[in-house]
Design a protein around this motif. Structure first.
Motif, PDB file in Angstrom:
ATOM      1  N   UNK A  78      35.518 -13.229   5.946  1.00  9.46           N
ATOM      2  CA  UNK A  78      34.834 -13.448   7.312  1.00  9.46           C
ATOM      3  C   UNK A  78      34.477 -11.995   7.817  1.00  9.46           C
ATOM      4  N   UNK A  79      35.555 -11.298   7.860  1.00 12.30           N
ATOM      5  CA  UNK A  79      35.476  -9.749   8.710  1.00 12.30           C
ATOM      6  C   UNK A  79      34.361  -9.040   8.040  1.00 12.30           C
ATOM      7  N   UNK A  80      34.324  -9.070   6.661  1.00 16.89           N
ATOM      8  CA  UNK A  80      33.528  -8.260   5.614  1.00 16.89           C
ATOM      9  C   UNK A  80      32.040  -8.815   6.106  1.00 16.89           C
ATOM     10  N   UNK A  81      31.874 -10.123   6.355  1.00 11.67           N
ATOM     11  CA  UNK A  81      30.528 -10.495   6.903  1.00 11.67           C
ATOM     12  C   UNK A  81      30.090 -10.090   8.114  1.00 11.67           C
ATOM     13  N   UNK A  82      31.195  -9.968   9.023  1.00 14.35           N
ATOM     14  CA  UNK A  82      30.934  -9.665  10.311  1.00 14.35           C
ATOM     15  C   UNK A  82      30.900  -7.873  10.557  1.00 14.35           C
ATOM     16  N   UNK A  83      31.289  -7.344   9.704  1.00 12.37           N
ATOM     17  CA  UNK A  83      31.307  -5.934   9.536  1.00 12.37           C
ATOM     18  C   UNK A  83      29.970  -5.226   8.673  1.00 12.37           C
ATOM     19  N   UNK A  87      24.183 -10.971   4.301  1.00 10.16           N
ATOM     20  CA  UNK A  87      23.463 -11.479   2.928  1.00 10.16           C
ATOM     21  C   UNK A  87      24.090 -11.039   1.843  1.00 10.16           C
ATOM     22  N   UNK A  88      24.453  -9.760   1.666  1.00 11.43           N
ATOM     23  CA  UNK A  88      24.694  -8.993   0.954  1.00 11.43           C
ATOM     24  C   UNK A  88      26.119  -9.734   0.309  1.00 11.43           C
ATOM     25  N   UNK A  89      27.141  -9.811   1.105  1.00 16.30           N
ATOM     26  CA  UNK A  89      28.249 -10.586   1.236  1.00 16.30           C
ATOM     27  C   UNK A  89      28.208 -11.744   0.268  1.00 16.30           C
ATOM     28  N   UNK A  90      27.257 -12.658   0.612  1.00 16.55           N
ATOM     29  CA  UNK A  90      26.790 -13.943   0.019  1.00 16.55           C
ATOM     30  C   UNK A  90      26.393 -13.447  -1.415  1.00 16.55           C
ATOM     31  N   UNK A  91      25.374 -12.570  -1.746  1.00 12.92           N
ATOM     32  CA  UNK A  91      25.028 -12.438  -2.937  1.00 12.92           C
ATOM     33  C   UNK A  91      26.090 -12.143  -3.884  1.00 12.92           C
ATOM     34  N   UNK A  92      26.958 -11.266  -3.472  1.00 10.47           N
ATOM     35  CA  UNK A  92      27.968 -10.829  -4.428  1.00 10.47           C
ATOM     36  C   UNK A  92      29.027 -11.983  -4.722  1.00 10.47           C
ATOM     37  N   UNK A 353      30.891 -11.384  17.828  1.00  4.78           N
ATOM     38  CA  UNK A 353      31.143 -10.387  16.779  1.00  4.78           C
ATOM     39  C   UNK A 353      32.303 -10.830  15.965  1.00  4.78           C
ATOM     40  N   UNK A 354      33.021 -11.902  16.242  1.00  5.10           N
ATOM     41  CA  UNK A 354      34.009 -12.509  15.618  1.00  5.10           C
ATOM     42  C   UNK A 354      33.805 -13.535  15.018  1.00  5.10           C
ATOM     43  N   UNK A 355      32.646 -14.132  14.861  1.00  5.40           N
ATOM     44  CA  UNK A 355      32.260 -15.540  14.222  1.00  5.40           C
ATOM     45  C   UNK A 355      32.625 -15.757  12.712  1.00  5.40           C
ATOM     46  N   UNK A 356      32.330 -14.974  11.858  1.00 10.40           N
ATOM     47  CA  UNK A 356      32.612 -15.338  10.699  1.00 10.40           C
ATOM     48  C   UNK A 356      34.088 -15.069  10.231  1.00 10.40           C
ATOM     49  N   UNK A 357      34.703 -14.076  11.025  1.00 10.62           N
ATOM     50  CA  UNK A 357      36.252 -13.601  10.868  1.00 10.62           C
ATOM     51  C   UNK A 357      36.939 -15.282  11.529  1.00 10.62           C
ATOM     52  N   UNK A 358      36.443 -15.723  12.821  1.00 10.75           N
ATOM     53  CA  UNK A 358      37.216 -16.684  13.174  1.00 10.75           C
ATOM     54  C   UNK A 358      37.194 -18.141  11.901  1.00 10.75           C
ATOM     55  N   UNK A 359      35.900 -18.121  11.613  1.00 15.26           N
ATOM     56  CA  UNK A 359      35.787 -19.101  10.478  1.00 15.26           C
ATOM     57  C   UNK A 359      36.630 -19.043   9.344  1.00 15.26           C
ATOM     58  N   UNK A 360      36.760 -17.526   8.952  1.00 16.70           N
ATOM     59  CA  UNK A 360      37.813 -17.396   7.858  1.00 16.70           C
ATOM     60  C   UNK A 360      39.127 -17.655   8.250  1.00 16.70           C
ATOM     61  N   UNK A 361      39.721 -17.529   9.407  1.00 13.21           N
ATOM     62  CA  UNK A 361      40.813 -18.067  10.094  1.00 13.21           C
ATOM     63  C   UNK A 361      41.051 -19.726   9.756  1.00 13.21           C
ATOM     64  N   UNK A 362      40.045 -20.135  10.174  1.00 14.48           N
ATOM     65  CA  UNK A 362      39.918 -21.683  10.029  1.00 14.48           C
ATOM     66  C   UNK A 362      40.123 -22.058   8.484  1.00 14.48           C
ATOM     67  N   UNK A 363      39.348 -21.368   7.656  1.00 11.76           N
ATOM     68  CA  UNK A 363      39.705 -21.616   6.508  1.00 11.76           C
ATOM     69  C   UNK A 363      40.899 -21.270   5.710  1.00 11.76           C
ATOM     70  N   UNK A 364      41.619 -20.281   6.126  1.00 15.30           N
ATOM     71  CA  UNK A 364      42.800 -19.812   5.719  1.00 15.30           C
ATOM     72  C   UNK A 364      43.951 -20.800   5.937  1.00 15.30           C
ATOM     73  N   UNK A 365      44.131 -21.286   7.287  1.00 14.20           N
ATOM     74  CA  UNK A 365      45.055 -22.075   7.514  1.00 14.20           C
ATOM     75  C   UNK A 365      44.831 -23.544   6.721  1.00 14.20           C
ATOM     76  N   UNK A 366      43.702 -23.759   6.777  1.00 11.91           N
ATOM     77  CA  UNK A 366      43.205 -25.339   6.141  1.00 11.91           C
ATOM     78  C   UNK A 366      43.511 -25.358   4.568  1.00 11.91           C
ATOM     79  N   UNK A 367      43.278 -24.017   4.244  1.00  5.32           N
ATOM     80  CA  UNK A 367      43.311 -24.188   2.783  1.00  5.32           C
ATOM     81  C   UNK A 367      44.866 -24.206   2.346  1.00  5.32           C
TER      82      UNK A 367
END
Length: 414
Positions: A78-83, A87-92, A353-367
């Motif tokens: 998520x942070x990589x997507x914010x930073x 679209x590049x993160x999605x493609x890779x 600024x922290x949208x994707x990272x925040x969702x990454x944290x949600x995924x982290x704990x949920x997973x």
């Protein structure tokens, strides 16, 4: 400025940007592949165990390993997507996990299969936070829940199509599904590269031009009480969701003496078809309700999950197959209402600024919680404990997840 002018200005500020619906359509296919590739394994358990000897706890550990790696790396993804470029993160991410799916068709040992699940966890960790954040950039309020819902419907289509795994394993061998969908994903990544673009900085509603270091971002999000309430809510749903995805096909086959193909489709198709309706209906309703009440997006999943929890419990106790299928439909619809609104709700409680990272944290704990559910089912099965117990526990998780949303208070209008 007159009231009419203010209203017109606000509507323009929240209208979707050009290419907004094209982005949703392009990512719909990616979301479908994202979940199709990961759930293929669970619908062909018997065929894989016949080809690669393993116990039920070992089979559960495959999903557990994926979820642990996927969860641990989600905040970083998520942070990589914010930073960097969303679209590049999605493609890779798409190109790498499709290559791993392709390679899975050629594994011959349990350790090799386990390695591919770990690599898939690494490669898929970046996708969901980046995709939902990109959609939120293009859809700035008035269509945000619906756009998110349409995108998530691709995820559910992928989970429903995961039932093809059982059929393909029965008719063409277990490796055929991984080969077909892996090759398709690599080819689609090439097509996607020609059309997927980030929102230009000057068009971004929040004018985000600065980026924040990872640890500073984590520190800010760690102090956000509303985010932790959402994380707990999402984790309880993660337990229920992965318990059902991993073990419902096995439960149906054993309790109703179904074929691998029929059990796989019954466990996935009905629930995911209902979830497709849920993300669309939940998205439309939330968009409309949010115009009248700041917590409108919260109310929709709160009500849906609370009402669905008794049906989840019944699905683990009924001896009638059509009743179980009907209960899965109710649960799928409620889960869809939640999924279409999670990122829009997150946009109301977290800094842009922290949208994707925040969702990454949600995924982290949920997973991590979902990994426990996946492994626990296999551990119980090895000890001759009925799988219905873990499914019943999921019902209480669904109820509590709905109740928790009542405590969430938006900090931002959108």
């Amino acid at each position: 400025m007159s009231a009419d002018s203010l209203s017109t200005s606000r509507a323009a500020d929240t209208a979707p940007l050009p290419r907004a619906w094209l982005i949703v359509g392009l990512l719909w296919v990616v979301g479908c592949l994202n979940y199709l590739d990961r759930v293929l394994l669970t619908t062909m358990r018997d065929s894989i165990k016949a080809a690669i000897p393993m116990g039920d706890d070992d089979f559960g550990a495959l999903t557990m390993a994926f979820l642990i790696v996927y969860g641990l790396l989600s905040p970083l993804g998520g942070w990589c997507a914010d930073r960097f470029s969303r679209s590049g993160v999605i493609l890779v991410s798409l190109a790498v996990w499709s290559t791993v799916t392709w390679a899975t068709a050629y594994v011959q040992t349990y350790n090799q299969l386990l390695a591919t699940r770990v690599l898939m966890g690494v490669s898929e960790a970046c996708y969901i936070p980046a995709a939902l954040a990109l959609i939120a950039d293009y859809h700035r309020g008035s269509t945000r829940s619906l756009a998110t819902g349409i995108n998530i419907s691709g995820v559910y289509a992928g989970m429903a199509l995961g039932g093809l795994g059982g059929w393909m394993a029965d008719t063409h061998g277990w490796s055929s599904g991984f080969l077909v969908f892996g090759v398709f994903g690599v080819a689609y990544a090439v097509v996607l590269a020609a059309f997927l673009r980030d929102v230009p900085r000057v068009q971004n509603e929040d004018n985000v031009v600065e980026t924040v270091p990872l640890f500073q971002t984590l520190a800010v999000l760690g102090r956000n009480r509303q985010l932790w309430l959402l994380t707990l809510h999402w984790s309880l749903l993660g337990f229920a969701g992965w318990a059902f995805v991993t073990w419902m096909p096995s439960y149906l086959r054993e309790h109703f003496d179904l074929t691998q193909t029929k059990a796989g489709f019954t466990a996935t198709a009905y629930m995911q078809a209902a979830a497709l309706a849920g993300v669309l209906c939940g998205g439309v309703l939330a968009d409309r309700w949010s115009r009248r009440h700041p917590r409108g997006r919260i109310f929709v999943p709160m009500i849906a999950l609370t009402l669905a929890s008794p049906f989840v419990f019944i699905s683990a106790n009924s001896d009638t197959l059509w009743i179980v299928a009907a209960c899965l439909v109710v649960f799928g619809f409620a889960r869809g209402c939640s999924d279409s609104n999670m990122m829009p709700i997150l946009c109301q409680v977290a800094d842009p600024r922290h949208r994707a990272t925040g969702y990454g944290i949600l995924n982290f704990i949920a997973c991590l919680v979902g990994a426990v559910a996946a492994y626990l089912g296999g551990w119980l099965k090895e000890r001759n404990v009925d799988l219905s117990y873990i499914l019943m526990a999921s019902a209480f998780g669904v109820l509590l997840s709905g109740v928790l949303l009542a405590a969430v208070r938006p900090a931002r209008s959108e």
